[in-house]
Write a protein that holds these residues in place. Structure first.
Motif, PDB file in Angstrom:
ATOM      1  N   VAL A  85       6.489  -2.613   4.471  1.00  0.00           N
ATOM      2  CA  VAL A  85       5.175  -2.861   3.876  1.00  0.00           C
ATOM      3  C   VAL A  85       5.213  -4.169   3.079  1.00  0.00           C
ATOM      4  O   VAL A  85       4.170  -4.777   2.816  1.00  0.00           O
ATOM      5  N   ARG A  87       5.849  -7.880   3.409  1.00  0.00           N
ATOM      6  CA  ARG A  87       5.799  -8.734   4.589  1.00  0.00           C
ATOM      7  C   ARG A  87       5.295 -10.120   4.245  1.00  0.00           C
ATOM      8  O   ARG A  87       4.780 -10.345   3.151  1.00  0.00           O
ATOM      9  N   ASN A  89       3.335 -13.235   3.508  1.00  0.00           N
ATOM     10  CA  ASN A  89       1.992 -13.487   3.010  1.00  0.00           C
ATOM     11  C   ASN A  89       1.773 -14.999   3.093  1.00  0.00           C
ATOM     12  O   ASN A  89       2.313 -15.759   2.283  1.00  0.00           O
ATOM     13  N   LEU A 109       7.143 -16.467   1.550  1.00  0.00           N
ATOM     14  CA  LEU A 109       6.974 -15.467   0.491  1.00  0.00           C
ATOM     15  C   LEU A 109       6.305 -14.209   1.013  1.00  0.00           C
ATOM     16  O   LEU A 109       5.440 -14.257   1.892  1.00  0.00           O
ATOM     17  N   GLY A 111       3.990 -10.705  -0.144  1.00  0.00           N
ATOM     18  CA  GLY A 111       2.927 -10.459  -1.102  1.00  0.00           C
ATOM     19  C   GLY A 111       3.434  -9.815  -2.381  1.00  0.00           C
ATOM     20  O   GLY A 111       2.643  -9.554  -3.296  1.00  0.00           O
ATOM     21  N   ASP A 112       4.719  -9.574  -2.454  1.00  0.00           N
ATOM     22  CA  ASP A 112       5.297  -8.896  -3.609  1.00  0.00           C
ATOM     23  C   ASP A 112       6.072  -9.840  -4.515  1.00  0.00           C
ATOM     24  O   ASP A 112       6.931  -9.394  -5.287  1.00  0.00           O
ATOM     25  N   ASP A 172       0.141  -3.549  10.879  1.00  0.00           N
ATOM     26  CA  ASP A 172       1.276  -4.174  10.200  1.00  0.00           C
ATOM     27  C   ASP A 172       1.459  -5.635  10.600  1.00  0.00           C
ATOM     28  O   ASP A 172       2.504  -6.216  10.309  1.00  0.00           O
TER      29      ASP A 172
END
Lengths: 272, 226
Positions: A85, A87, A89, A109, A111-112, A172
């Protein structure tokens, strides 16, 4: 002669040991295209024009893409293999480094707030983080055919299959980036086709976390050539170390520095 | 009520507000106000027109769009940009899905250009951009998660988004960033669905860059049947 099981088995076995222009090489160390300077290879493959590949890679793996003909276009999506989850971004990948054009030192990068992979070498400089890959709708109107099994498959169709082989679904598939065929943005926003930097260029990524990587080797959507112009893509990987405080890029910018801190924080907490 | 929760900033007292009116005439079927920092969602029917009003000026409205009948089909920045061959969103831009299909079309726009490159802010990316001391700030990704779950959507469904009224130039050397906006109180954009769509909006709470003029203000969402 394949009229009996024994004959069919003999016929099948006689097919072994051959080579083709596009194939994985096992063991990876048997690759006929081993890059100079690589360590013990953990992945070696030539991806066909219109083909795809995918792999789960250890943290610290160095991944090298070679474009031997100048007609490869490596569309790439990366995930945290432990928690897919997390992934790629693309918006954060261009916004946080304040730079739309991909090149050496650019982090890919999630998304986290972490670096999934870093572009550590680049002899092409012709890449794209705007246009993503092709869809069936696009290839149908451009080439008149978008069947996944046909002569002009769409990048998205290949990503759908690659993702499925890791239990992922079309939900996904975020926007992707692509290497070896460039576009530039002019003053009013128009995309200007830059295309290839020529044959023989390479790009190297460094996996900063355990990585699931999906690769589709299909023409860039804005490639102006009317034919489905695609060349083979070579992929090699070997184990090295992820980016750490001894690397210049760890300190290169405040944004990258904090991104690597976040990445190492995650890895250490997980015992990686 | 007293609370020790650090909920972040809101409009400065006396900020000029212009609630405006629909950009396209018609029978109003929905008219809602989105408070600063809040999220919003609605299904907008094909043929209706959604006007988004930048009530306080230069207030980013981060926006995701899904096919209402099948949310696996969703807004796609790269497809939108590749089909039109341009990095910016303007009147006439067709907002396309991950399948390349039209989801909505921009039919009216009162600022020079709209952004779809800059993505959404998040608690996590804020730590990269500004430092770990802002991790506790609210972000658009938080809003998308809270609003999306009402429709069965989660993190897997968050992709690169639109930013109405936000200004993200790409310079000749590829330098890119969020700079002062080109909007003003009462400026509008109007989008017409090409199919029934689910629209998620985060009224951007970011307080570390000019995407909302450092002064979060309301948005007004008006749907008309022309």
């Amino acid at each position: 002669m394949t009229d009996s099981v024994l004959n069919a088995r003999a016929d099948a076995r006689a097919r072994g040991g051959q080579t083709s222009d596009w194939m994985p090489y096992l063991p990876a160390s048997s690759s006929p295209y081993r890059p100079a300077g690589s360590e013990a290879l953990t992945w070696a493959e030539t991806v066909a024009p219109g083909g795809y590949t995918h792999k789960v890679l250890a943290r610290g793996t160095r991944i090298r893409f070679d474009d031997p003909t100048g007609d490869a276009c490596a569309h790439v999506i990366v995930y945290n293999a432990l928690e897919p989850v997390e992934r790629l971004n693309v918006a954060d990948t261009v916004k946080i480094p304040w730079q739309a054009y991909l090149g050496a030192g650019h982090p890919l990068l999630s998304g986290d707030g972490r670096v999934l992979a870093t572009i550590v070498e680049d002899t092409s400089g012709h890449h794209d983080a705007f246009c993503g890959t092709s869809t069936e709708a696009w290839n149908q109107q451009k080439y008149g055919d978008a069947r996944p099994e046909g002569p002009s498959p769409a990048g998205r169709s290949l990503f759908v299959k690659a993702a499925a082989k890791h239990g992922l679904t079309p939900r996904d598939l975020p926007p992707s980036v692509s290497f070896f065929q460039g576009i530039q943005v002019d003053a009013d926003g128009t995309f200007v086709w830059q295309g290839s930097a020529g044959e023989g260029t390479s790009v190297e990524l460094l996996a900063e976390l355990p990585l699931l990587i999906l690769v589709a080797n299909v023409p860039h959507p804005l490639d102006p050539r009317p034919e489905y112009a695609a060349g083979p893509l070579r992929v090699h990987a070997w184990r090295t170390a992820p980016t750490g405080p001894d690397d210049d890029r760890f300190h290169a910018t405040p944004e990258a520095h904090r991104a690597y801190l976040n990445t190492i924080d995650y890895a250490e907490a997980r015992g990686l | 009520m007293t609370s020790s929760v650090p909920v972040g900033a809101t409009s400065a007292p006396g900020s000029p507000l212009d609630w405006s009116e629909p950009l396209v005439p018609g029978e109003v079927v929905l008219d809602e106000r989105v408070a600063p920092n809040a999220s919003w969602s609605a299904v907008v029917r094909a043929g209706h027109v959604l006007t988004i009003v930048d009530v306080g000026g230069n207030q980013s409205g981060d926006c995701l769009i899904y096919n209402a009948a099948d949310t696996e089909e969703r807004y796609s920045v790269p497809d939108t940009l590749a089909w039109q061959g341009n990095a910016y969103v303007r009147t006439g831009t067709v907002l396309r899905s991950n399948l390349g299909n039209p989801l909505m079309t921009v039919v009216g726009n009162e600022i020079d250009r709209q952004d779809t490159i800059g993505g959404a802010c998040s608690k996590e990316s804020n730590t990269l951009r500004y430092g770990h001391h802002v991790m506790f700030h609210h972000g658009c990704r938080e809003n998308f998660l809270s609003e999306g779950q009402k429709h069965g959507l989660g993190l897997r469904d968050l992709v690169s988004n639109l930013n109405w009224f936000m200004n993200v130039p790409v310079e000749a050397d590829g330098a890119l960033g969020i700079v002062d906006g080109m909007s003003a109180p009462g400026k509008r954009v109007a989008v017409r669905p090409d199919t029934d769509v689910l629209v998620l909006v985060s009224n951007c709470p970011q307080m570390n860059n000019p995407c909302n003029d450092f002064n979060p203000t309301p948005l007004r969402m008006i749907v008309v049947r022309p």
